[in-house]
Design an enzyme around this catalytic site. Sequence first.
Site, PDB file in Angstrom:
ATOM      1  N   GLU A 266       9.980   1.436  10.361  1.00 13.43           N
ATOM      2  CA  GLU A 266      10.979   2.470  10.028  1.00 13.43           C
ATOM      3  C   GLU A 266      10.287   3.804  10.216  1.00 13.43           C
ATOM      4  O   GLU A 266       9.483   4.213   9.363  1.00 13.43           O
ATOM      5  CB  GLU A 266      11.449   2.300   8.580  1.00 13.43           C
ATOM      6  CG  GLU A 266      12.221   1.029   8.324  1.00 13.43           C
ATOM      7  CD  GLU A 266      13.555   0.974   9.039  1.00 13.43           C
ATOM      8  OE1 GLU A 266      14.115   2.040   9.365  1.00 13.43           O
ATOM      9  OE2 GLU A 266      14.036  -0.143   9.302  1.00 13.43           O
TER      10      GLU A 266
ATOM     11  N   CYS B 110      13.662  11.284   6.276  1.00 14.98           N
ATOM     12  CA  CYS B 110      13.583  10.788   7.662  1.00 14.98           C
ATOM     13  C   CYS B 110      14.872  11.014   8.413  1.00 14.98           C
ATOM     14  O   CYS B 110      14.864  11.250   9.620  1.00 14.98           O
ATOM     15  CB  CYS B 110      13.223   9.307   7.661  1.00 14.98           C
ATOM     16  SG  CYS B 110      14.316   8.319   6.636  1.00 14.98           S
TER      17      CYS B 110
ATOM     18  N   LYS C 179       0.857  -1.182   0.000  1.00 17.50           N
ATOM     19  CA  LYS C 179       0.000   0.000   0.000  1.00 17.50           C
ATOM     20  C   LYS C 179       0.896   1.235   0.000  1.00 17.50           C
ATOM     21  O   LYS C 179       1.497   1.584   1.010  1.00 17.50           O
ATOM     22  CB  LYS C 179      -0.900   0.051   1.241  1.00 17.50           C
ATOM     23  CG  LYS C 179      -1.937   1.166   1.115  1.00 17.50           C
ATOM     24  CD  LYS C 179      -2.437   1.683   2.444  1.00 17.50           C
ATOM     25  CE  LYS C 179      -1.752   2.907   2.940  1.00 17.50           C
ATOM     26  NZ  LYS C 179      -1.832   4.116   2.099  1.00 17.50           N
TER      27      LYS C 179
ATOM     28  N   GLU D  95       9.195  15.723  15.195  1.00 16.89           N
ATOM     29  CA  GLU D  95       9.633  15.772  13.803  1.00 16.89           C
ATOM     30  C   GLU D  95       8.695  16.699  13.025  1.00 16.89           C
ATOM     31  O   GLU D  95       7.507  16.401  12.882  1.00 16.89           O
ATOM     32  CB  GLU D  95       9.566  14.357  13.231  1.00 16.89           C
ATOM     33  CG  GLU D  95      10.195  14.201  11.876  1.00 16.89           C
ATOM     34  CD  GLU D  95       9.961  12.817  11.302  1.00 16.89           C
ATOM     35  OE1 GLU D  95       8.838  12.280  11.465  1.00 16.89           O
ATOM     36  OE2 GLU D  95      10.880  12.283  10.673  1.00 16.89           O
TER      37      GLU D  95
HETATM   38  P1  NAP Z   1       2.407   8.320   7.723  1.00 27.71           P
HETATM   39  O1  NAP Z   1       1.371   9.367   7.746  1.00 27.71           O
HETATM   40  O2  NAP Z   1       2.710   7.605   8.987  1.00 27.71           O
HETATM   41  O3  NAP Z   1       1.967   7.298   6.589  1.00 27.71           O
HETATM   42  C1  NAP Z   1       2.786   6.233   6.163  1.00 27.71           C
HETATM   43  C2  NAP Z   1       1.923   5.201   5.486  1.00 27.71           C
HETATM   44  O4  NAP Z   1       1.065   4.613   6.461  1.00 27.71           O
HETATM   45  C3  NAP Z   1       1.002   5.777   4.416  1.00 27.71           C
HETATM   46  O5  NAP Z   1       0.882   4.862   3.367  1.00 27.71           O
HETATM   47  C4  NAP Z   1      -0.300   5.921   5.186  1.00 27.71           C
HETATM   48  O6  NAP Z   1      -1.438   5.939   4.388  1.00 27.71           O
HETATM   49  C5  NAP Z   1      -0.273   4.673   6.021  1.00 27.71           C
HETATM   50  N1  NAP Z   1      -1.175   4.690   7.166  1.00 27.71           N
HETATM   51  C6  NAP Z   1      -1.738   5.744   7.790  1.00 27.71           C
HETATM   52  N2  NAP Z   1      -2.506   5.330   8.821  1.00 27.71           N
HETATM   53  C7  NAP Z   1      -2.420   3.987   8.856  1.00 27.71           C
HETATM   54  C8  NAP Z   1      -2.979   2.977   9.687  1.00 27.71           C
HETATM   55  N3  NAP Z   1      -3.772   3.263  10.713  1.00 27.71           N
HETATM   56  N4  NAP Z   1      -2.664   1.691   9.436  1.00 27.71           N
HETATM   57  C9  NAP Z   1      -1.847   1.372   8.424  1.00 27.71           C
HETATM   58  N5  NAP Z   1      -1.295   2.281   7.585  1.00 27.71           N
HETATM   59  C10 NAP Z   1      -1.565   3.572   7.810  1.00 27.71           C
HETATM   60  O7  NAP Z   1       3.799   8.882   7.200  1.00 27.71           O
HETATM   61  P2  NAP Z   1       4.032   9.850   5.965  1.00 27.71           P
HETATM   62  O8  NAP Z   1       3.566  11.204   6.356  1.00 27.71           O
HETATM   63  O9  NAP Z   1       3.513   9.217   4.734  1.00 27.71           O
HETATM   64  O10 NAP Z   1       5.624   9.814   5.861  1.00 27.71           O
HETATM   65  C11 NAP Z   1       6.467  10.620   6.594  1.00 27.71           C
HETATM   66  C12 NAP Z   1       7.040   9.865   7.767  1.00 27.71           C
HETATM   67  O11 NAP Z   1       7.754   8.712   7.315  1.00 27.71           O
HETATM   68  C13 NAP Z   1       8.046  10.684   8.547  1.00 27.71           C
HETATM   69  O12 NAP Z   1       7.819  10.519   9.915  1.00 27.71           O
HETATM   70  C14 NAP Z   1       9.381  10.067   8.150  1.00 27.71           C
HETATM   71  O13 NAP Z   1      10.396  10.241   9.110  1.00 27.71           O
HETATM   72  C15 NAP Z   1       9.006   8.639   7.981  1.00 27.71           C
HETATM   73  N6  NAP Z   1       9.986   7.942   7.152  1.00 27.71           N
HETATM   74  C16 NAP Z   1      10.859   7.083   7.755  1.00 27.71           C
HETATM   75  C17 NAP Z   1      11.836   6.448   6.995  1.00 27.71           C
HETATM   76  C18 NAP Z   1      12.835   5.521   7.633  1.00 27.71           C
HETATM   77  O14 NAP Z   1      13.568   4.880   6.908  1.00 27.71           O
HETATM   78  N7  NAP Z   1      12.906   5.424   8.952  1.00 27.71           N
HETATM   79  C19 NAP Z   1      11.898   6.675   5.625  1.00 27.71           C
HETATM   80  C20 NAP Z   1      10.977   7.548   5.030  1.00 27.71           C
HETATM   81  C21 NAP Z   1      10.024   8.173   5.811  1.00 27.71           C
HETATM   82  P3  NAP Z   1      -2.006   7.294   3.733  1.00 27.71           P
HETATM   83  O15 NAP Z   1      -1.092   8.403   4.108  1.00 27.71           O
HETATM   84  O16 NAP Z   1      -2.021   6.985   2.303  1.00 27.71           O
HETATM   85  O17 NAP Z   1      -3.370   7.490   4.310  1.00 27.71           O
END
Ligand code: NAP
Length: 499
Positions: A247, A281, A172, A382
């Site tokens: 992650e 990230c 997804k 963050e």
């Molecule tokens: P996010 O809002 O947590 O979303 C990540 C993914 O999870 C999206 O596909 C989102 O879907 C999905 N999601 C949301 N709620 C969910 C639930 N209840 N159950 C299952 N999946 C769910 O993160 P983002 O805003 O997309 O990305 C930014 C974050 O990613 C930052 O915190 C960044 O640090 C982190 N990140 C970490 C790494 C690493 O390697 N550690 C790498 C890249 C990014 P939808 O958004 O499509 O609704």
Amino acid sequence: MQLFIEGEWVDALDGVVRKIRCPADGSFVRSVADAGPRDAARAISSARASFASRVWADRPERERGALLLRVADLIDRDVAAYSMAESLDTGKRLVEAEYDMADIAACFRYYGAMAGEGIGRVVDTGRPDALSRITVSPVGVCALITPWNYPLLQASWKVAPALLAGNSFVIKPSELTPSTTMMLMDTLSEAGLPAGVANLVTGTGAGVGATLTSHPDVDLVSFTGGLTTGRSVMAAAAATVKRVALELGGKNPNIVFADSDYETAIDHALTAVFLHSGQVCSAGTRLIVEESLHDRFVADLADRASRIRLGGPFDDNAETGTLISGAHREKVAAYVAAGIAEGAVLVTGGSAPAEERFADGFFYLPTILDGCTATMSVITDESFGPVLTVETFRTEAEAISIANDTIYGLAGAVFTTDSGKAQRVAEALRHGTVWINDYHPYLPQAEWGGFGQSGNGRELGQAGLAEYREIKHVFHNIDPKPPHWFGGSPAGSTDVAGG
Ligand code: NAP
């Protein structure tokens, strides 16, 4: 557009559609299905059936690796289309999307070439009548959930090892940036992946993510995203004791000692935080600079940050791009406002750019907040935007203490010309990646992941493959006899031992 299930593009059951727009200018990119729980369940069922059929799991690992190498070649062949799609979805500069594609092909090549390595070992039983070996098996059905900042790169870190290990999966992508992950499904089919092994659902976290993380037919969840979502994912997976790899985010310290090479340190400090407008990230958002260097360093940083050129994906003059959405820009602005309210000093930036040409995008100026302290929300949380906070230290111990004073632990850097000091600090940092006199490089062959609440498990490297393998001990008694534990057997004749 549709969902990829059982090797075919199919409509979502309820037919709801979402429009993807480029965040740099609001232009229409494509329509995608906004799937729901029933679609997610359908995709899981497809993955489960393919796994049960062993159509992929029983292929020799060398063959699975060869397919990954073909995928890498196909991504190279289609790099222009992939890069264009990634830029349009994310708003990132085309050149950055091209770098991402090279990294993605490298990830598939790395795991493709690893085929056949570490697939088991023989263990000494200490007995002449027994053989013992450790074997690896695929975990089963994997739910792969990815964010919007590096859509296909994050997907590749999961898909390549999951496939090498013999799993089936449902992926997804973020609802905002699904295009390249959708393209990957066709690439996998062209490379020869059997139908049903790879499945994709587009939709929101609430709509499909929740089903993927709680469904009893999913064995493993690999999630990349924010800390709050990560906590929900872990909780949802707990009911069926799924394997969970997380992650998550970071508040990554960049320690600059006064004895560092000045030009190198300042150049890296800029790239550390402002690359991809801070939507990284591992971005070096926390500058921790030695007090004696502070005034000159921050003044020069501010001067250079204020001259960073913003622009859309195809603006050759641009040095960085837009934020992903209006909601995200509001979140970044709120953190900056809170930091100022809590006592930080705004040195540069702190708003959207005023020029009319940016009006339809979600741009935000590179921002520096000086005089920050440990308890400010802009230090603890963050913001995931182009916001650099500045803290100072006087001693090596203080620098380490400030850098480790976070619930996160993803990455960090130290700049100094004293290699002994560099090694001591690197050793003391409680972060999953530490750069010395550099920032951002990562290697597919080196593990990536976080200490603390930056997550658990690792991606990339050998540990990144181990996430997708179950380990089994097979004990073979080659001279079997009754153990006589029960039933009045002669004393001392038993072989049975418990564990
Ligand atoms: P996010 O809002 O947590 O979303 C990540 C993914 O999870 C999206 O596909 C989102 O879907 C999905 N999601 C949301 N709620 C969910 C639930 N209840 N159950 C299952 N999946 C769910 O993160 P983002 O805003 O997309 O990305 C930014 C974050 O990613 C930052 O915190 C960044 O640090 C982190 N990140 C970490 C790494 C690493 O390697 N550690 C790498 C890249 C990014 P939808 O958004 O499509 O609704």
